[in-house]
Design an enzyme around this catalytic site. Structure first.
Site, PDB file in Angstrom:
ATOM      1  N   ALA A 210     -11.727  -8.046  -2.904  1.00 20.71           N
ATOM      2  CA  ALA A 210     -11.418  -6.917  -3.785  1.00 20.71           C
ATOM      3  C   ALA A 210     -10.089  -7.183  -4.468  1.00 20.71           C
ATOM      4  O   ALA A 210      -9.249  -7.921  -3.953  1.00 20.71           O
ATOM      5  CB  ALA A 210     -11.354  -5.616  -2.998  1.00 20.71           C
TER       6      ALA A 210
ATOM      7  N   ALA B 291      -6.984  -5.040  -6.872  1.00 21.00           N
ATOM      8  CA  ALA B 291      -6.516  -3.762  -7.395  1.00 21.00           C
ATOM      9  C   ALA B 291      -5.220  -3.969  -8.169  1.00 21.00           C
ATOM     10  O   ALA B 291      -4.918  -5.080  -8.616  1.00 21.00           O
ATOM     11  CB  ALA B 291      -6.338  -2.756  -6.262  1.00 21.00           C
ATOM     12  N   SER B 292      -4.439  -2.902  -8.314  1.00 17.37           N
ATOM     13  CA  SER B 292      -3.302  -2.935  -9.233  1.00 17.37           C
ATOM     14  C   SER B 292      -2.165  -3.842  -8.769  1.00 17.37           C
ATOM     15  O   SER B 292      -1.530  -4.511  -9.581  1.00 17.37           O
ATOM     16  CB  SER B 292      -2.760  -1.511  -9.434  1.00 17.37           C
ATOM     17  OG  SER B 292      -2.419  -0.932  -8.194  1.00 17.37           O
ATOM     18  N   ILE B 293      -1.899  -3.880  -7.468  1.00 14.23           N
ATOM     19  CA  ILE B 293      -0.746  -4.625  -6.974  1.00 14.23           C
ATOM     20  C   ILE B 293      -1.139  -5.957  -6.339  1.00 14.23           C
ATOM     21  O   ILE B 293      -0.395  -6.932  -6.423  1.00 14.23           O
ATOM     22  CB  ILE B 293       0.056  -3.759  -5.980  1.00 14.23           C
ATOM     23  CG1 ILE B 293       0.717  -2.600  -6.736  1.00 14.23           C
ATOM     24  CG2 ILE B 293       1.116  -4.565  -5.238  1.00 14.23           C
ATOM     25  CD1 ILE B 293       1.500  -1.650  -5.861  1.00 14.23           C
TER      26      ILE B 293
ATOM     27  N   GLN C  97      -4.604  -8.462  -4.253  1.00 15.45           N
ATOM     28  CA  GLN C  97      -6.019  -8.662  -3.991  1.00 15.45           C
ATOM     29  C   GLN C  97      -6.185  -9.122  -2.547  1.00 15.45           C
ATOM     30  O   GLN C  97      -5.248  -9.613  -1.920  1.00 15.45           O
ATOM     31  CB  GLN C  97      -6.637  -9.670  -4.949  1.00 15.45           C
ATOM     32  CG  GLN C  97      -6.085 -11.081  -4.878  1.00 15.45           C
ATOM     33  CD  GLN C  97      -6.611 -11.937  -6.028  1.00 15.45           C
ATOM     34  OE1 GLN C  97      -6.831 -11.464  -7.145  1.00 15.45           O
ATOM     35  NE2 GLN C  97      -6.811 -13.222  -5.768  1.00 15.45           N
ATOM     36  N   VAL C  98      -7.405  -8.949  -2.019  1.00 11.59           N
ATOM     37  CA  VAL C  98      -7.672  -9.214  -0.609  1.00 11.59           C
ATOM     38  C   VAL C  98      -8.652 -10.372  -0.468  1.00 11.59           C
ATOM     39  O   VAL C  98      -9.698 -10.399  -1.123  1.00 11.59           O
ATOM     40  CB  VAL C  98      -8.248  -7.955   0.074  1.00 11.59           C
ATOM     41  CG1 VAL C  98      -8.602  -8.254   1.532  1.00 11.59           C
ATOM     42  CG2 VAL C  98      -7.254  -6.809  -0.009  1.00 11.59           C
TER      43      VAL C  98
ATOM     44  N   LYS D 155      -3.978  -9.744   2.277  1.00 12.29           N
ATOM     45  CA  LYS D 155      -3.626  -9.113   1.005  1.00 12.29           C
ATOM     46  C   LYS D 155      -2.462  -9.863   0.383  1.00 12.29           C
ATOM     47  O   LYS D 155      -1.410 -10.037   1.014  1.00 12.29           O
ATOM     48  CB  LYS D 155      -3.274  -7.641   1.207  1.00 12.29           C
ATOM     49  CG  LYS D 155      -3.022  -6.919  -0.114  1.00 12.29           C
ATOM     50  CD  LYS D 155      -3.219  -5.421  -0.002  1.00 12.29           C
ATOM     51  CE  LYS D 155      -2.098  -4.749   0.731  1.00 12.29           C
ATOM     52  NZ  LYS D 155      -2.160  -3.266   0.583  1.00 12.29           N
TER      53      LYS D 155
ATOM     54  N   ASP E 215      -2.858   8.216   0.995  1.00 10.81           N
ATOM     55  CA  ASP E 215      -3.565   7.732  -0.193  1.00 10.81           C
ATOM     56  C   ASP E 215      -5.041   7.582   0.137  1.00 10.81           C
ATOM     57  O   ASP E 215      -5.600   6.491   0.076  1.00 10.81           O
ATOM     58  CB  ASP E 215      -2.966   6.403  -0.651  1.00 10.81           C
ATOM     59  CG  ASP E 215      -3.431   5.999  -2.045  1.00 10.81           C
ATOM     60  OD1 ASP E 215      -3.958   6.865  -2.766  1.00 10.81           O
ATOM     61  OD2 ASP E 215      -3.272   4.816  -2.405  1.00 10.81           O
TER      62      ASP E 215
END
Length: 256
Positions: free
Chosen positions: A70, A72-74, A76-77, A90, A237
């Site tokens: 995956a 995202a904004s900051i 990836q994994v 991450k 979150d």
């Protein structure tokens, strides 16, 4: 928002969870910003590893999947293996601090402008901007997340409905976080299946006979209430890309 990057991605993530503000179709499209942002190259992943740990991922892990699970904004994994231990790795986007800092400076300037021009009807924005800047700076340091993960895991050790990944300390830095990999689909994928009329198919193929969405939803609420009111520390979150559906309706948590 993907092209602009930085805080615009974060803003898009917030909007995706606001069906009271945007039409439902817009929210569904913006869901992709939660976990399907275009990933960065393996060469950049290796650069971050060399700068942080002095070694490539292949020199740290017994196995390392070069294709991210995956993004995202900051960060990836990636999925990797340490001996018999399957872990989630991450990795922060290269130069993310530069792009975020530029956006945060712009937001600070807006806050100052509101104050100097005495635009009272927008004064509420100053507090919102201040909070956004503070927690975004914290989020750029994975060691902060690691501390929260560790504390929440300790608090949840006797709660069978709450699963927190165990931290791998020796390979966790400000830009890399390594923790146990939780086996199960993320909630946002289930929501996507429901929106496209494939909810029942998803339940049968991915979740098994023990799945009960009412029980899962109840566990999410009960876990939060227990964390907040019993321990005073909670996952703040809880969007659907940070929640996993584990066996027996146990809720798995990531991205603290």
């Amino acid at each position: 928002m993907e092209d602009a990057g930085g805080t615009f991605l974060k803003f898009g993530q917030v909007l995706s969870l606001q069906p009271d503000v945007l039409p439902r179709d817009y929210c569904n499209a913006l869901f992709d910003l939660l976990d399907r942002v275009p990933p960065f190259e393996l060469a950049d992943v290796e650069r971050v590893f060399r700068e942080e740990l002095g070694r490539r991922p292949s020199e740290v892990f017994d196995e390392f999947d070069p294709v991210p699970l995956a993004a995202a904004s900051i960060g990836q994994v990636h999925v990797a293996r340490l001996g018999d231990r399957r872990v989630a790795v991450k990795v922060q986007r290269p130069d993310i601090d530069t792009s975020f800092n530029a956006d945060l400076k712009l937001m600070s300037a807006v806050s100052v402008l509101i104050a100097r021009l005495r635009i009272h009807r927008l004064s509420w924005l100053r507090q919102a901007i201040s909070e956004f800047i503070d927690w975004t700076r914290e989020e750029l340091d994975y060691r902060t997340e690691a501390r929260f993960m560790d504390a929440l895991g300790h608090n949840a050790r006797n709660r069978p409905t709450e699963a927190i990944p165990g931290l791998v300390r020796e390979f966790t830095t400000s830009r890399i976080l390594v923790a146990d990999f939780l086996e199960g689909p993320i909630l946002v994928d289930y929501l996507r299946a429901i929106e496209t009329g494939r909810g029942r198919e998803f339940e049968t193929s991915r979740l098994g006979e023990s799945f009960d969405r009412h029980e899962l939803a109840t566990n999410i609420v009960r876990n939060f209430v227990s964390d907040a009111f019993h321990h005073g520390l909670f996952h703040a979150d809880l969007h659907p890309a940070n929640l996993l559906i584990l066996e027996d309706n146990v809720v798995g948590y990531v991205d603290f």
